[in-house]
Design a protein around this motif. Structure first.
Motif, PDB file in Angstrom:
ATOM      1  N   MET A 141       0.795  -1.232   0.000  1.00 32.54           N
ATOM      2  CA  MET A 141       0.000   0.000   0.000  1.00 32.54           C
ATOM      3  C   MET A 141       0.825   1.279   0.000  1.00 32.54           C
ATOM      4  SD  MET A 141       0.538   1.283   3.222  1.00 32.54           S
ATOM      5  CE  MET A 141      -0.816   2.405   3.470  1.00 32.54           C
ATOM      6  N   ARG A 164      11.950  -5.873   4.227  1.00 33.46           N
ATOM      7  CA  ARG A 164      11.852  -5.655   5.681  1.00 33.46           C
ATOM      8  C   ARG A 164      13.070  -6.324   6.304  1.00 33.46           C
ATOM      9  NH1 ARG A 164       5.489  -7.210   7.122  1.00 33.46           N
ATOM     10  NH2 ARG A 164       4.590  -5.733   5.653  1.00 33.46           N
ATOM     11  N   MET A 204       4.594  -8.559  -2.368  1.00 32.44           N
ATOM     12  CA  MET A 204       3.259  -8.492  -1.785  1.00 32.44           C
ATOM     13  C   MET A 204       2.223  -8.216  -2.877  1.00 32.44           C
ATOM     14  SD  MET A 204       1.848  -6.243   1.398  1.00 32.44           S
ATOM     15  CE  MET A 204       2.874  -6.971   2.644  1.00 32.44           C
ATOM     16  N   TRP A 254      -4.285  -3.096  11.541  1.00 27.98           N
ATOM     17  CA  TRP A 254      -3.051  -2.888  10.744  1.00 27.98           C
ATOM     18  C   TRP A 254      -2.771  -1.406  10.558  1.00 27.98           C
ATOM     19  CZ3 TRP A 254      -0.752  -0.728   6.480  1.00 27.98           C
ATOM     20  CH2 TRP A 254       0.509  -1.270   6.115  1.00 27.98           C
ATOM     21  N   ASN A 258      -3.860 -10.595   4.205  1.00 26.47           N
ATOM     22  CA  ASN A 258      -4.425  -9.689   5.212  1.00 26.47           C
ATOM     23  C   ASN A 258      -5.337  -8.686   4.512  1.00 26.47           C
ATOM     24  OD1 ASN A 258      -4.872  -8.244   7.524  1.00 26.47           O
ATOM     25  ND2 ASN A 258      -2.875  -7.234   7.556  1.00 26.47           N
ATOM     26  N   VAL A 297      -7.266  -5.362   4.979  1.00 26.79           N
ATOM     27  CA  VAL A 297      -7.324  -4.235   5.915  1.00 26.79           C
ATOM     28  C   VAL A 297      -8.484  -3.327   5.522  1.00 26.79           C
ATOM     29  CG1 VAL A 297      -6.053  -2.317   6.951  1.00 26.79           C
ATOM     30  CG2 VAL A 297      -4.814  -4.341   6.151  1.00 26.79           C
TER      31      VAL A 297
HETATM   32  N1  GLY Z   1      -1.265  -3.351   4.085  1.00 27.09           N
HETATM   33  C1  GLY Z   1      -1.598  -4.656   4.427  1.00 27.09           C
HETATM   34  C2  GLY Z   1      -0.437  -5.508   4.799  1.00 27.09           C
HETATM   35  O1  GLY Z   1       0.681  -5.106   4.572  1.00 27.09           O
HETATM   36  O2  GLY Z   1      -0.608  -6.554   5.342  1.00 27.09           O
END
Ligand code: GLY
Length: 460
Positions: A41, A67, A86, A168, A208, A210
């Motif tokens: 995002m 990360r 992602m 989140w 996930n 959100v």
């Molecule tokens: N923005 C959703 C995630 O990174 O899990």
């Protein structure tokens, strides 16, 4: 199913549902709160907060992410990777929970013959925000529960969790909201019964969803933040881990054994003569190599060069950890460029920019490997001597003075000394190390002041 094919299916699924396909942004996307893009995002943040009008109502992307907070866990667990991809579908004030959940379910459990991922619906678990966690949800996220029930998830496979798991945010001020996560049960061989609440290795999170609704002004922890305001619209921001889906669909045990990482491990194994799967410690090292080589390749592709600060330091650390792992496996020869080339061979289909940058990458990698070899060669004798002295004195601590000397004279970053000491069963007196570093900085400042003062007095 190959990782690239999983990515293609996801993107096609949402493109067929009127989502604009947005190419991955650079890992160095310009967000002053982040060193690297760490979620799909990130490039869309201004559209969520309303700082910029969204050029589309719906989007889908496969975003490169890095990360490095969990770098020490790489290779030891099934799912810690420093570089990962992602997948995400996004709604900017358009659809909300109903569609996000219905489409999520369809893509995950629909048949592979129909272009979906084909997971067994009976193995899917989901989590939602539980009661009493957020003022807007006194009874928990009943709307999410409703939509999961409506697609056929039985109540017993819907678990309510706390803010820590089911809210989140970016870890820094920005948009946030409750979330709902999709997990796959890998089976009893991987852990106890009881769903994601009981075990997150057996029950592996793959996606996930959100439900973004507010903007945070301060973030202290996952479950400790200040809400500044409601967002101008209710948005959807999802993140699905391509590597995790790949390792489940490829029937392997972890993300390092997938088609986009394992070829590097295989080559490292050939060079070192250490068979993957024969020894647990060797396997961790081989997985570190597989992960770090790929992350280094992707960072250099996006323009990072090794250095002593910020992004450059992260890259340097990844490259050096990988080189040391090869040495610890008994291989002394130059190898980094060759392993990067193996990684290039599996990644360039999805990221043609790697080929455009290859000449520069191979030059950087040769220089870095040679300079690190010189550093290691020069400092290792002092390090070994210091370790020997500590052990002979019955101490399990390497003195801070030695760590400082290694840093100051031989260019050993403290992380390297910490890692090498840990391999010898020693801690490092970091308080003393920091004290000496502060003294050195103060001396340097005083010298600079004296020089400046001298220059002024000469002119006068
Ligand atoms: N923005 C959703 C995630 O990174 O899990």
């Amino acid at each position: 199913m190959r990782a690239a094919e999983i990515g293609r299916r996801y993107v096609d699924f949402f493109a067929a549902r009127d989502h604009t396909v947005v190419p991955s942004a650079s890992l160095l996307y310009n967000d002053p709160t982040l060193l690297f893009v760490n979620a799909g995002m990130v490039p869309f943040k201004p559209y969520f907060t309303g700082a910029e009008p969204a050029p589309f109502r719906r989007a889908v992307s496969l975003q490169k992410c890095v990360r490095t907070l969990d770098i020490e866990d790489v290779g030891k667990t099934t799912r810690h990777g420093t570089f990962f991809q992602m997948l995400g579908n996004f709604s900017f004030g358009d659809y909300f929970k109903a569609e996000a959940i219905q489409w999520g379910w369809q893509l995950v459990t629909g048949s592979q013959a129909d272009g979906c991922l084909g997971f067994d619906p009976d193995k899917v678990w989901v989590t939602v925000l539980g009661p009493g966690m957020h003022p807007d949800y006194p009874n928990g996220d009943e709307e999410a529960v409703h939509w999961w029930r409506s697609v056929g998830v039985p109540q017993e496979r819907i678990q309510a969790r706390s803010l820590k798991d089911n809210y989140w945010h970016m870890g820094v001020p920005g948009p946030g909201g409750p979330c709902s996560e999709i997990y796959i049960d890998r089976g009893p061989a991987f852990g106890p019964e009881g769903g994601p609440n009981a075990d997150e290795d057996r029950f592996l999170e793959i996606w996930n969803l959100v439900f973004q609704q507010e903007e945070l002004s301060a973030v202290r922890a996952k479950d400790d933040f200040d809400v500044a305001r409601q967002l101008p619209s209710r948005n959807i921001d999802t993140g699905a881990g391509l590597e995790r889906i790949a390792f489940l669909l490829q029937g392997v045990d972890n993300m390092y054994e997938t088609d986009e990482v394992f070829p590097v491990i295989a080559r490292a194994s050939e060079l070192t003569g250490r068979r993957y799967g024969a020894n647990a410690d060797d396997d961790v090292r081989l997985r570190v190599i597989g992960d770090h080589v790929r992350s280094s390749l992707m960072l250099m592709t996006d323009g990072v060069s090794p250095g002593n600060e910020a992004r450059g330091y992260v890259l340097r650390r990844l490259m050096r950890r990988s080189i040391r792992s090869m040495r610890l496996l008994g291989y002394q020869g130059e190898h980094l460029t060759e392993l990067l080339d193996v990684s290039r061979g599996v990644m360039h289909g999805s990221y043609p920019e790697i080929d455009e940058q290859w000449q520069r990458i191979s030059e950087i990698s040769q220089n870095e490997e040679q300079s690190f070899s010189r550093t290691l060669h020069a400092g290792t004798a002092l390090f070994d001597l210091a370790v020997g002295q500590s052990k002979a004195a019955g101490s399990d601590v390497l003195p801070g003075d030695k760590a400082f000397q290694l840093h100051d004279t031989y260019g050993f970053p403290i992380d390297l000394t910490l890692e090498m000491a840990a391999e010898q069963g020693l801690a490092v007196d970091q308080a003393r190390f920091r004290e000496l570093m502060t003294e050195q900085r103060q001396r340097a400042k005083a010298d600079a002041r004296a020089k400046k003062g001298g220059a002024v007095s000469t002119e006068a």
